[in-house]
Design a protein around this motif. Structure first.
Motif, PDB file in Angstrom:
ATOM      1  N   PRO A 111       0.826  -1.213   0.000  1.00 24.60           N
ATOM      2  CA  PRO A 111       0.000   0.000   0.000  1.00 24.60           C
ATOM      3  C   PRO A 111       0.859   1.261   0.000  1.00 24.60           C
ATOM      4  CG  PRO A 111      -0.745  -1.562   1.669  1.00 24.60           C
ATOM      5  CD  PRO A 111       0.568  -2.064   1.169  1.00 24.60           C
ATOM      6  N   GLU A 112       0.437   2.239  -0.772  1.00 25.77           N
ATOM      7  CA  GLU A 112       1.198   3.486  -0.863  1.00 25.77           C
ATOM      8  C   GLU A 112       0.926   4.409   0.317  1.00 25.77           C
ATOM      9  OE1 GLU A 112       0.246   5.223  -4.567  1.00 25.77           O
ATOM     10  OE2 GLU A 112       1.276   3.716  -5.768  1.00 25.77           O
ATOM     11  N   ALA A 113      -0.301   4.413   0.793  1.00 22.41           N
ATOM     12  CA  ALA A 113      -0.689   5.309   1.880  1.00 22.41           C
ATOM     13  C   ALA A 113      -2.057   4.861   2.371  1.00 22.41           C
ATOM     14  CB  ALA A 113      -0.746   6.765   1.390  1.00 22.41           C
ATOM     15  N   GLY A 114      -2.523   5.495   3.455  1.00 23.45           N
ATOM     16  CA  GLY A 114      -3.862   5.204   3.935  1.00 23.45           C
ATOM     17  C   GLY A 114      -3.875   4.825   5.404  1.00 23.45           C
ATOM     18  N   ALA A 115      -5.061   4.871   5.983  1.00 29.20           N
ATOM     19  CA  ALA A 115      -5.245   4.585   7.409  1.00 29.20           C
ATOM     20  C   ALA A 115      -5.565   3.111   7.602  1.00 29.20           C
ATOM     21  CB  ALA A 115      -6.354   5.463   7.984  1.00 29.20           C
ATOM     22  N   LEU A 116      -4.573   2.262   7.450  1.00 28.82           N
ATOM     23  CA  LEU A 116      -4.763   0.831   7.666  1.00 28.82           C
ATOM     24  C   LEU A 116      -4.663   0.479   9.133  1.00 28.82           C
ATOM     25  CD1 LEU A 116      -2.665  -0.717   4.755  1.00 28.82           C
ATOM     26  CD2 LEU A 116      -5.073  -0.054   4.778  1.00 28.82           C
ATOM     27  N   GLY A 117      -3.878   1.242   9.901  1.00 26.71           N
ATOM     28  CA  GLY A 117      -3.623   0.966  11.313  1.00 26.71           C
ATOM     29  C   GLY A 117      -4.674   1.599  12.208  1.00 26.71           C
ATOM     30  N   PRO A 118      -4.168   2.148  13.321  1.00 25.31           N
ATOM     31  CA  PRO A 118      -2.817   2.680  13.515  1.00 25.31           C
ATOM     32  C   PRO A 118      -1.805   1.720  14.145  1.00 25.31           C
ATOM     33  CG  PRO A 118      -4.185   3.391  15.318  1.00 25.31           C
ATOM     34  CD  PRO A 118      -5.070   2.589  14.410  1.00 25.31           C
ATOM     35  N   VAL A 119      -2.200   0.487  14.411  1.00 29.29           N
ATOM     36  CA  VAL A 119      -1.264  -0.459  15.016  1.00 29.29           C
ATOM     37  C   VAL A 119      -0.659  -1.328  13.917  1.00 29.29           C
ATOM     38  CG1 VAL A 119      -1.022  -2.421  16.584  1.00 29.29           C
ATOM     39  CG2 VAL A 119      -2.464  -0.479  17.228  1.00 29.29           C
TER      40      VAL A 119
ATOM     41  N   PRO B  68      19.464 -16.183   5.767  1.00 34.31           N
ATOM     42  CA  PRO B  68      18.118 -16.328   5.206  1.00 34.31           C
ATOM     43  C   PRO B  68      17.080 -15.899   6.228  1.00 34.31           C
ATOM     44  CG  PRO B  68      19.049 -18.472   5.758  1.00 34.31           C
ATOM     45  CD  PRO B  68      20.157 -17.481   5.907  1.00 34.31           C
ATOM     46  N   ARG B  69      16.239 -14.965   5.846  1.00 29.48           N
ATOM     47  CA  ARG B  69      15.259 -14.418   6.783  1.00 29.48           C
ATOM     48  C   ARG B  69      14.161 -13.716   6.017  1.00 29.48           C
ATOM     49  NH1 ARG B  69      19.429 -11.150   5.964  1.00 29.48           N
ATOM     50  NH2 ARG B  69      19.260  -8.903   6.267  1.00 29.48           N
ATOM     51  N   PHE B  70      13.042 -13.497   6.689  1.00 25.54           N
ATOM     52  CA  PHE B  70      11.961 -12.746   6.059  1.00 25.54           C
ATOM     53  C   PHE B  70      11.216 -11.941   7.105  1.00 25.54           C
ATOM     54  CE2 PHE B  70       9.506 -16.358   7.456  1.00 25.54           C
ATOM     55  CZ  PHE B  70       8.180 -15.953   7.534  1.00 25.54           C
ATOM     56  N   THR B  71      10.507 -10.944   6.625  1.00 21.58           N
ATOM     57  CA  THR B  71       9.744 -10.029   7.479  1.00 21.58           C
ATOM     58  C   THR B  71       8.359  -9.853   6.892  1.00 21.58           C
ATOM     59  OG1 THR B  71      11.669  -8.822   8.327  1.00 21.58           O
ATOM     60  CG2 THR B  71       9.585  -7.622   8.250  1.00 21.58           C
ATOM     61  N   HIS B  72       7.352  -9.841   7.756  1.00 21.75           N
ATOM     62  CA  HIS B  72       6.017  -9.495   7.291  1.00 21.75           C
ATOM     63  C   HIS B  72       5.396  -8.492   8.256  1.00 21.75           C
ATOM     64  CE1 HIS B  72       4.091 -12.736   9.943  1.00 21.75           C
ATOM     65  NE2 HIS B  72       5.339 -13.161   9.832  1.00 21.75           N
ATOM     66  N   ILE B  73       4.558  -7.619   7.704  1.00 20.10           N
ATOM     67  CA  ILE B  73       3.995  -6.506   8.468  1.00 20.10           C
ATOM     68  C   ILE B  73       2.485  -6.502   8.277  1.00 20.10           C
ATOM     69  CG2 ILE B  73       4.023  -4.013   8.853  1.00 20.10           C
ATOM     70  CD1 ILE B  73       6.805  -3.970   7.506  1.00 20.10           C
ATOM     71  N   TRP B  74       1.754  -6.475   9.399  1.00 23.23           N
ATOM     72  CA  TRP B  74       0.285  -6.484   9.380  1.00 23.23           C
ATOM     73  C   TRP B  74      -0.254  -5.229  10.051  1.00 23.23           C
ATOM     74  CZ3 TRP B  74      -2.223 -10.424   6.878  1.00 23.23           C
ATOM     75  CH2 TRP B  74      -1.459 -11.560   6.580  1.00 23.23           C
ATOM     76  N   ALA B  75      -1.411  -4.788   9.606  1.00 24.75           N
ATOM     77  CA  ALA B  75      -2.057  -3.605  10.168  1.00 24.75           C
ATOM     78  C   ALA B  75      -3.290  -4.014  10.967  1.00 24.75           C
ATOM     79  CB  ALA B  75      -2.467  -2.644   9.051  1.00 24.75           C
ATOM     80  N   TYR B  76      -3.498  -3.315  12.082  1.00 24.39           N
ATOM     81  CA  TYR B  76      -4.651  -3.570  12.941  1.00 24.39           C
ATOM     82  C   TYR B  76      -5.218  -2.235  13.433  1.00 24.39           C
ATOM     83  CZ  TYR B  76      -2.591  -8.246  13.145  1.00 24.39           C
ATOM     84  OH  TYR B  76      -2.050  -9.468  12.817  1.00 24.39           O
ATOM     85  N   LYS B  77      -6.481  -2.251  13.784  1.00 23.18           N
ATOM     86  CA  LYS B  77      -7.124  -1.037  14.276  1.00 23.18           C
ATOM     87  C   LYS B  77      -6.788  -0.753  15.735  1.00 23.18           C
ATOM     88  CE  LYS B  77      -9.018   0.045  10.408  1.00 23.18           C
ATOM     89  NZ  LYS B  77      -8.432   1.185   9.666  1.00 23.18           N
ATOM     90  N   SER B  78      -6.401  -1.778  16.477  1.00 27.52           N
ATOM     91  CA  SER B  78      -6.063  -1.606  17.892  1.00 27.52           C
ATOM     92  C   SER B  78      -5.309  -2.836  18.366  1.00 27.52           C
ATOM     93  CB  SER B  78      -7.328  -1.422  18.743  1.00 27.52           C
ATOM     94  OG  SER B  78      -8.093  -2.623  18.755  1.00 27.52           O
ATOM     95  N   MET B  79      -4.742  -2.763  19.560  1.00 26.36           N
ATOM     96  CA  MET B  79      -4.092  -3.933  20.135  1.00 26.36           C
ATOM     97  C   MET B  79      -5.108  -5.030  20.411  1.00 26.36           C
ATOM     98  SD  MET B  79      -0.805  -3.598  20.294  1.00 26.36           S
ATOM     99  CE  MET B  79      -0.290  -4.739  21.572  1.00 26.36           C
ATOM    100  N   ASN B  80      -6.298  -4.640  20.874  1.00 18.26           N
ATOM    101  CA  ASN B  80      -7.344  -5.639  21.100  1.00 18.26           C
ATOM    102  C   ASN B  80      -7.753  -6.313  19.793  1.00 18.26           C
ATOM    103  OD1 ASN B  80      -7.413  -5.240  23.861  1.00 18.26           O
ATOM    104  ND2 ASN B  80      -9.089  -3.757  23.778  1.00 18.26           N
ATOM    105  N   ASP B  81      -7.813  -5.518  18.730  1.00 21.64           N
ATOM    106  CA  ASP B  81      -8.128  -6.058  17.403  1.00 21.64           C
ATOM    107  C   ASP B  81      -7.071  -7.077  16.985  1.00 21.64           C
ATOM    108  OD1 ASP B  81      -9.658  -6.019  14.911  1.00 21.64           O
ATOM    109  OD2 ASP B  81      -7.953  -4.984  14.037  1.00 21.64           O
ATOM    110  N   ARG B  82      -5.833  -6.762  17.217  1.00 21.66           N
ATOM    111  CA  ARG B  82      -4.753  -7.694  16.889  1.00 21.66           C
ATOM    112  C   ARG B  82      -4.916  -9.005  17.635  1.00 21.66           C
ATOM    113  NH1 ARG B  82      -0.400  -9.028  19.842  1.00 21.66           N
ATOM    114  NH2 ARG B  82       1.373 -10.014  18.734  1.00 21.66           N
ATOM    115  N   LEU B  83      -5.151  -8.936  18.929  1.00 19.58           N
ATOM    116  CA  LEU B  83      -5.289 -10.154  19.724  1.00 19.58           C
ATOM    117  C   LEU B  83      -6.473 -10.991  19.249  1.00 19.58           C
ATOM    118  CD1 LEU B  83      -4.581  -8.762  23.306  1.00 19.58           C
ATOM    119  CD2 LEU B  83      -3.101 -10.268  21.961  1.00 19.58           C
TER     120      LEU B  83
END
Length: 246
Positions: free
Chosen positions: A141-149, A193-208
């Motif tokens: 994604p280039e921009a946008g309110a996917l988070g803020p977490v 050898p390694r990899f990284t992934h990044i996820w967006a969530y609306k809150s910490m509770n949302d993540r859990l």
């Protein structure tokens, strides 16, 4: 060294854009959330993920300097995040480039600068890693309110683990994308050898809640994926005022 992966190797200096940041010449991503993007396409072929260790409380000032630095160079700026959980006083910078040559130019600019990313007066450490996105993920994604977490999860892989890891991801990622947006999944192009992934969530509770649901339903982690993981780290980040991804 500023931190464990990302920033484990590649380029290290010890002791020390606009709403549409896709690099010139890159294909533009379609409108809509990451889960709606076409598979098998991505706008840029190379990514840079930098960790800047800063003095206490310097993240807001450093973020402004990072945005200005990025505007002056090549590539596009996707995110400037500050660590909230994990190693603190870190500023994480995600950028994309049209090709590896453009990425290498920017890395050299930082390595030879007396004030990398314009943050010399606040830096206590800097690490930069070069990555390639998994070939089947939606465009970053280039921009946008996917988070803020935002959660940055990084792994060192066992020998031979990259291909089976990507195969497992390709199989199960479509279902996982229905639960929350993926910013990027990418593997390092140098170093261990390694990899990284990044996820967006609306809150910490949302993540859990989402992670718990994914495990309970057998959606995530990808079947067989953890078999190939040697070490794991996670950093929870929040967007700075200048971050295109909020």
């Amino acid at each position: 060294m500023a931190c464990f992966v990302p920033g484990l190797v590649a380029a290290t200096l010890p002791g020390r854009a606009a709403p549409c940041p896709a690099a010139p010449g890159c294909a533009r991503r379609a409108a809509g959330p990451p889960s709606a993007q076409p598979w098998g396409t991505r706008p840029c072929s190379a990514s840079s993920f930098a960790f800047l260790s800063t003095t206490i409380g310097a993240a807001p000032k450093a973020a402004q300097a990072i945005e200005a630095w990025s505007r002056e160079g090549k590539g596009g700026l996707h995110a400037v995040w500050a660590s909230e959980v994990g190693l603190l006083n870190q500023v994480l910078v995600l950028r994309s480039f049209e090709d590896e040559a453009a990425l290498a130019t920017e890395r050299q600019r930082a390595l030879t600068s007396s004030s990398p990313f314009g943050c010399g007066e606040w830096l206590t450490g800097l690490s930069m890693d070069a990555y390639a996105p998994f070939p089947f993920i939606p465009p970053v994604p280039e921009a946008g309110a996917l988070g803020p977490v935002y959660e940055v999860r990084s792994y060192i892989l066992k020998t031979g683990g990259l291909e089976p890891t990507m195969a497992a991801w390709k199989e199960q990622l479509p279902e996982r994308l229905k639960l929350s947006p993926l910013v990027v999944a990418m593997h390092a192009v140098d170093g261990p050898p390694r990899f990284t992934h990044i996820w967006a969530y609306k809150s910490m509770n949302d993540r859990l809640a989402i992670r718990g649901d994914a495990v309970a339903r057998g959606i995530w982690p990808p079947k067989g994926g953890p078999t190939w993981l040697a070490e794991m780290r996670s950093t929870i980040c929040l967007p700075t005022a200048v971050s295109p991804l909020k």
